[in-house]
Enzyme design. Structure first.
Site, PDB file in Angstrom:
ATOM      1  N   LYS A  51       4.790  -6.084  -0.997  1.00 37.80           N
ATOM      2  CA  LYS A  51       3.825  -5.176  -1.619  1.00 37.80           C
ATOM      3  C   LYS A  51       3.040  -5.979  -2.652  1.00 37.80           C
ATOM      4  CE  LYS A  51       3.756  -0.626  -3.969  1.00 37.80           C
ATOM      5  NZ  LYS A  51       4.568   0.527  -4.384  1.00 37.80           N
ATOM      6  N   SER A  97       3.342   5.162  -2.723  1.00 33.46           N
ATOM      7  CA  SER A  97       2.287   4.196  -2.940  1.00 33.46           C
ATOM      8  C   SER A  97       2.435   2.942  -2.085  1.00 33.46           C
ATOM      9  CB  SER A  97       2.264   3.787  -4.417  1.00 33.46           C
ATOM     10  OG  SER A  97       3.452   3.090  -4.752  1.00 33.46           O
ATOM     11  N   SER A 126       7.911   6.155  -3.685  1.00 29.87           N
ATOM     12  CA  SER A 126       6.929   5.296  -3.012  1.00 29.87           C
ATOM     13  C   SER A 126       7.462   4.424  -1.888  1.00 29.87           C
ATOM     14  CB  SER A 126       6.238   4.407  -4.032  1.00 29.87           C
ATOM     15  OG  SER A 126       5.237   5.153  -4.657  1.00 29.87           O
TER      16      SER A 126
END
Ligand code: GLN
Length: 489
Positions: free
Chosen positions: A82, A157, A181
């Protein structure tokens, strides 16, 4: 084997092929880059690619295999990070304009561990700006599209990390989970996502959102792969004072024990109002499956669940307002071009660099922490958080794990909730409580709705009981076929 077949293999299957010399790591990495070139224009799962570094690692693995040396279990298998995790020499932007030109001068601890294990890192995955969001529409670069239906969100997210795994751009990725997330995008994209116990994985080198809630964890297309990845990244780190100095169990072995007699709690509050009928019936089928597997089902209640979202949005925004104070145009990233003095420079830099959602959270958090309001908001929220933790203790006296829908509904249309932040916030009702309690949680595929969109089953366990949680997940997975279906993109 064609690259299309290769990329569908799980990480562990790819590892076996490497060891049996059926494929080289360079071939594996190239196959996944071919896939990225083929589909990422439609998905938007990556912010940047790190091909040279990935190939360099792959070559090291191939040499070791050639020389007959043993390799770590995930060596040579591609992975995406990420974009809020530092990796030397790579852009680390947190999908924010304010960090759009920021190149990491150091490795996060997870990155370091992956490198030590010779895992080729192929790139940095798109995300909601600073991990704030549930749909990945808050990225400053581009939204991520759901591989099962490009008009729908992948969840947030960590939407890029999840979409990349679901679309076979990589077999593995890392996300971060502050309020859901990892689990929400895993659910929306039909894959496995694990949020470990707070403190299990080092946060050193992770761009902080809400420090008392953030945790890094794996995404994969099988429970075994997530267990292997969690083993690889867990453990004590002197650089993170909240990291736990406790031995890391061999999850990948422990998950294979059967679950006869395991007490599985069902949270009544999360199967009532507001849950879509299709999600509800998938969860009921999962409950039935657990009974068949010999588990004992017990009904449990989390009466304070209704306060979770409110408590979370005070604590998370308060901590975010403090963490994001460092982005001032002096030390990192973007700085405004025209400012007459220092204060104007701060203000313009932040006005230009942060997106709307980040600004909203900084304002909410600053208000909650301001003098005169601190006791009424932040302190009160911390007190309720403590009571929620007590609720979990009571529930785990009755059940070994608890299950519920990861989200009351499946992935929604891109654009359908952006004008309504409150409804967006409510998406996390099933996930947020685990972060407040510091306990582990995960999402696994458990069905599809009438439009073919994946449904996620959430499993929660007491702190540091990831082994039992993933065992419950593994046994369910092995008894069902949902994880075998791959998005057709
Ligand atoms: N959707 C939640 C939020 O926007 C959780 C985000 C996260 O876990 N990083 O805060």
């Amino acid at each position: 084997m064609s690259y299309k077949d290769l990329i569908k293999k799980t990480a562990f299957e790819q590892h076996k092929m490497l060891v049996n010399k059926e494929v080289s790591s360079v071939e594996l990495v190239n196959a996944h880059f071919e896939r990225i070139e083929e589909v990422d224009g439609k998905l938007g799962a990556f912010n940047s690619l790190t091909r040279d570094a990935a190939i360099e690692t792959a070559k090291k693995v191939d040499n070791k295999i050639k020389n007959g040396e043993d390799i770590p279990v995930l060596a040579g298998v591609p992975l995406a990070l990420k974009d809020n995790m530092n990796m030397i020499g790579s852009y680390t932007t947190a999908s924010s304009k304010i960090l759009s030109n920021f190149v990491s001068p150091y490795d996060a601890t997870v990155t370091k561990k992956l490198k030590e294990n010779l895992v080729p890192i192929v790139g940095k995955a798109n995300m909601d700006e600073f991990a704030m969001g549930s749909s990945n529409e808050n990225s400053s670069t581009k939204p991520v599209h759901n591989p099962w239906d490009l008009n729908k969100v992948p969840g947030g997210s960590s939407g890029g990390s999840a979409a990349a795994v679901a679309a076979c751009e990589v077999p593995l990725s890392l996300g971060s989970d502050t309020g859901g997330s990892i689990r929400l995008p895993a659910s929306f994209c039909g894959i496995v996502g694990v949020k470990p116990t707070y403190g299990r994985v080092s946060r050193y080198g992770l761009i902080a959102f809400a420090s008392s809630l953030d945790q890094i964890g794996p995404f994969s297309r099988s429970v075994e792969d997530s267990a292997l990845l969690l083993e690889t990244i867990s453990g004590h780190d002197p650089k993170d004072s909240t990291s736990l100095n406790i031995e890391v169990p061999k999850y990948s072995e422990l998950i294979k024990k059967e679950i006869k007699g395991l007490k599985v709690g069902v949270i009544t509050e999360l199967l009532s109002d507001g849950v879509s009928p299709e999600v509800k019936s998938s969860i009921e089928n999962a409950i039935q499956k657990y009974k068949e597997l010999g588990a004992e089902i017990v009904e449990v209640s989390l009466p304070l669940l209704k306060y979770s979202i409110g408590v979370y949005y005070i604590i998370a925004t308060a901590e975010a307002s403090s963490n994001l104070a460092r982005f001032d145009g002096v030390r990192y990233g973007h700085r405004t071009k025209d400012a007459k003095n220092l204060i104007e420079m701060y203000c313009k830099t932040r006005a230009e660099g942060f997106g709307d959602e980040v600004k909203r959270r900084i304002m909410l958090g600053t208000y909650a922490l301001s003098s005169g309001y601190y006791d009424a908001y932040y302190k009160k929220a911390q007190q309720v958080r403590h009571l929620i933790k007590n609720d979990f203790d009571k529930v785990f006296a009755q059940a070994d794990v608890i299950i519920c829908p990861t989200c009351p509904y499946t992935a929604f249309e891109i654009g359908s909730k952006v004008q309504d932040p409150l409804s967006m916030y409510l998406t996390d009702i099933g996930t947020i409580t685990a972060n407040l309690g510091g306990i582990p949680g995960m999402s696994i595929p458990c069905g599809f709705d009438n439009d073919g969109m994946p449904i996620g089953l959430e499993i929660l366990a007491p702190a540091l009981k990831e082994d039992i949680m993933m065992r419950a997940a593994y046994n369910f997975e092995q008894a069902t076929d949902f994880h075998k279906k791959i998005a057709n993109i």
